[in-house]
Scaffold this active site. Sequence first.
Site, PDB file in Angstrom:
ATOM      1  N   CYS A 119      -4.718   2.506  -3.529  1.00 38.16           N
ATOM      2  CA  CYS A 119      -3.275   3.014  -3.171  1.00 38.16           C
ATOM      3  C   CYS A 119      -2.309   1.865  -3.458  1.00 38.16           C
ATOM      4  O   CYS A 119      -1.446   1.482  -2.415  1.00 38.16           O
ATOM      5  CB  CYS A 119      -3.500   3.167  -1.597  1.00 38.16           C
ATOM      6  SG  CYS A 119      -4.310   4.754  -1.114  1.00 38.16           S
TER       7      CYS A 119
ATOM      8  N   GLN B 225      -4.446  -4.722   7.382  1.00 40.38           N
ATOM      9  CA  GLN B 225      -5.588  -5.883   6.910  1.00 40.38           C
ATOM     10  C   GLN B 225      -5.616  -7.077   7.586  1.00 40.38           C
ATOM     11  O   GLN B 225      -6.183  -7.777   7.421  1.00 40.38           O
ATOM     12  CB  GLN B 225      -5.278  -6.101   5.254  1.00 40.38           C
ATOM     13  CG  GLN B 225      -5.350  -4.594   4.413  1.00 40.38           C
ATOM     14  CD  GLN B 225      -6.911  -4.244   4.617  1.00 40.38           C
ATOM     15  OE1 GLN B 225      -7.736  -4.879   4.955  1.00 40.38           O
ATOM     16  NE2 GLN B 225      -7.028  -3.086   3.743  1.00 40.38           N
TER      17      GLN B 225
ATOM     18  N   LYS C 208     -10.070  -0.237  11.100  1.00 44.22           N
ATOM     19  CA  LYS C 208     -10.355  -1.419  10.325  1.00 44.22           C
ATOM     20  C   LYS C 208     -10.593  -2.736  11.078  1.00 44.22           C
ATOM     21  O   LYS C 208     -11.017  -3.801  10.597  1.00 44.22           O
ATOM     22  CB  LYS C 208      -8.954  -1.692   9.385  1.00 44.22           C
ATOM     23  CG  LYS C 208      -8.866  -0.574   8.182  1.00 44.22           C
ATOM     24  CD  LYS C 208      -7.939  -1.165   7.139  1.00 44.22           C
ATOM     25  CE  LYS C 208      -7.084   0.025   6.542  1.00 44.22           C
ATOM     26  NZ  LYS C 208      -7.831   0.703   5.578  1.00 44.22           N
TER      27      LYS C 208
ATOM     28  N   HIS D 169       1.048  -1.203   0.002  1.00 44.62           N
ATOM     29  CA  HIS D 169       0.067   0.005   0.009  1.00 44.62           C
ATOM     30  C   HIS D 169       0.935   1.105   0.006  1.00 44.62           C
ATOM     31  O   HIS D 169       2.115   1.118   0.517  1.00 44.62           O
ATOM     32  CB  HIS D 169      -0.842   0.020   1.282  1.00 44.62           C
ATOM     33  CG  HIS D 169      -1.992   1.040   1.538  1.00 44.62           C
ATOM     34  ND1 HIS D 169      -1.585   2.153   1.635  1.00 44.62           N
ATOM     35  CD2 HIS D 169      -3.186   0.842   1.402  1.00 44.62           C
ATOM     36  CE1 HIS D 169      -2.775   2.832   1.825  1.00 44.62           C
ATOM     37  NE2 HIS D 169      -3.683   2.097   1.347  1.00 44.62           N
TER      38      HIS D 169
ATOM     39  N   ASP E 212       3.252  -4.212   8.131  1.00 46.97           N
ATOM     40  CA  ASP E 212       1.937  -3.420   7.727  1.00 46.97           C
ATOM     41  C   ASP E 212       0.724  -4.421   8.179  1.00 46.97           C
ATOM     42  O   ASP E 212       0.543  -5.135   7.507  1.00 46.97           O
ATOM     43  CB  ASP E 212       1.966  -2.938   6.373  1.00 46.97           C
ATOM     44  CG  ASP E 212       0.643  -2.197   6.134  1.00 46.97           C
ATOM     45  OD1 ASP E 212      -0.243  -2.176   6.961  1.00 46.97           O
ATOM     46  OD2 ASP E 212       0.395  -1.417   4.941  1.00 46.97           O
TER      47      ASP E 212
HETATM   48  N1  7TS Z   1      -1.831  -0.641   4.809  1.00 51.55           N
HETATM   49  C1  7TS Z   1      -2.690  -1.385   4.120  1.00 51.55           C
HETATM   50  C2  7TS Z   1      -2.419  -2.804   3.718  1.00 51.55           C
HETATM   51  C3  7TS Z   1      -3.941  -0.799   3.813  1.00 51.55           C
HETATM   52  O1  7TS Z   1      -4.820  -1.432   3.378  1.00 51.55           O
HETATM   53  C4  7TS Z   1      -4.219   0.435   4.467  1.00 51.55           C
HETATM   54  C5  7TS Z   1      -5.582   1.187   4.029  1.00 51.55           C
HETATM   55  C6  7TS Z   1      -3.284   1.072   4.964  1.00 51.55           C
HETATM   56  C7  7TS Z   1      -2.034   0.617   5.129  1.00 51.55           C
HETATM   57  C8  7TS Z   1      -3.269   2.599   5.465  1.00 51.55           C
HETATM   58  O2  7TS Z   1      -4.296   2.557   6.691  1.00 51.55           O
HETATM   59  P1  7TS Z   1      -4.823   4.110   7.151  1.00 51.55           P
HETATM   60  O3  7TS Z   1      -5.747   3.755   8.067  1.00 51.55           O
HETATM   61  O4  7TS Z   1      -3.366   4.523   7.758  1.00 51.55           O
HETATM   62  O5  7TS Z   1      -5.098   4.827   6.188  1.00 51.55           O
HETATM   63  N2  7TS Z   1      -6.187   0.634   2.885  1.00 51.55           N
HETATM   64  C9  7TS Z   1      -7.220   1.267   2.478  1.00 51.55           C
HETATM   65  C10 7TS Z   1      -8.085   0.683   1.339  1.00 51.55           C
HETATM   66  O6  7TS Z   1      -7.714  -0.636   0.875  1.00 51.55           O
HETATM   67  N3  7TS Z   1      -9.025   1.271   0.889  1.00 51.55           N
HETATM   68  O7  7TS Z   1      -9.117   2.351   1.678  1.00 51.55           O
HETATM   69  C11 7TS Z   1      -7.918   2.333   2.745  1.00 51.55           C
END
Ligand code: 7TS
Length: 417
Positions: free
Chosen positions: A374, A213, A236, A130, A210
């Site tokens: 992303c 997910q 999430k 991501h 990371d």
């Molecule tokens: N890493 C992964 C694997 C992700 O899926 C996401 C967000 C992030 C990092 C960033 O997370 P945040 O909470 O700091 O923004 N993924 C997604 C997505 O798949 N659709 O919207 C956000």
Amino acid sequence: MANPVSTTNAAWRGVRADFPALHQQVNGKPLVYLDNAATAQKPQVVIDTLSRFYERDNANVHRGLHALSNRATEAYEGARNRVAKFLNAADSAEIIFTRGTTESINLVAASWGGANLKPGDAILLTEMEHHSNLVPWQLIARRTGAALRFVPVLGANAEGGLDLAALDSLLTPDVKLFAFTHVSNSLGVINPAAELCAKARAKGIITVIDGAQSIGHMPVDVRALGCDFYAFSGHKMAGVTGIGALYGRRALLDAMPPWQGGGGMISVVEFQESKWKPAPERFEAGTPNFADAVALGAACDYLDALGRPEIARHDNALARLAYDKLSTLPEIRLLGPVGERSGLVSFAFPGVHAHDIVTFADEDGLALRGGHHCNQPLMHKLGLTSTTRASFYVYNTAEEIDILVASLRRILKFFGA
Ligand code: 7TS
């Protein structure tokens, strides 16, 4: 609606009733929320925990000696203990509250990377990261002169996951840090994180997982994973937005410089110089997001009551069911592994843009996601600009997958695809 996994755990029976946002109509149809990889819905108990904190306990933490401040501090530090337990960290000082995965990774890149990387060093990432686990490393690579390298993904639809055979030759002596996603947000692949960490550790390479997910979808034990850092977001995993955490091994955190300065993170301040507190305070400058942290603790309780192995079984079973049913659609290109996968499926059709699919599916009450998720470099590698993604959580059902497939059939017919 029935859930596809049979379970004896009583908490599962009322699971949909726990989430108020699910009980609404969208465009005259019952909402089918399949955008959980972007953000999950919140159970009433998490919403209530947040409201109750503001109604009764709200005061700034670590400052006052009055009753409310003491209560707020206790609740905030209680949440830190709860998150440490959720991750099986050895020590709650290893949990730094952040805004989420993105901020956690930026913290490691700026602090550990800024202090340790130099020209001639390399950072190893993977092609499925991501942007949150790519751009922070690009920034620190530019600042320090370190190089970026990538573990390739295998297959025209990345169905082979990471090229593990290539990994050994990529873990060269100049590699100082290896950062990779536990679960890909666009492929659904579950990377063998413990194995990747063990290989890196054997060569003295720092590991960053990371966990955006994985955190809400499977048991996560940072000590069993053997990672140095694990980053995640609360939103999430049924928690509220604006809060997440970084787990870091204590010895590493103690040796790392602050990355932001301000109140709360210092022991002594002079006009010219200051001294820092140890972790976690060293990395939490300014008023922390204590109210959302308390709600995150409630989300941990909620998920543990359902059972994280059962959540994994449920979400993964739905994703496999969706993969099988979607594969009957004409000309569909399904990304990621054919067998075991985490709770999401991404797909593309040659003649229909993902944004059109998401817009038309919305007419049927479906919440999907369309775009590059992303993951632009990965999309380019696969020759795609975007995909449509359905992502599942504890409240989704097999019937909802039938609604998804029927909606896609209607859309494909409309576009003559
Ligand atoms: N890493 C992964 C694997 C992700 O899926 C996401 C967000 C992030 C990092 C960033 O997370 P945040 O909470 O700091 O923004 N993924 C997604 C997505 O798949 N659709 O919207 C956000």
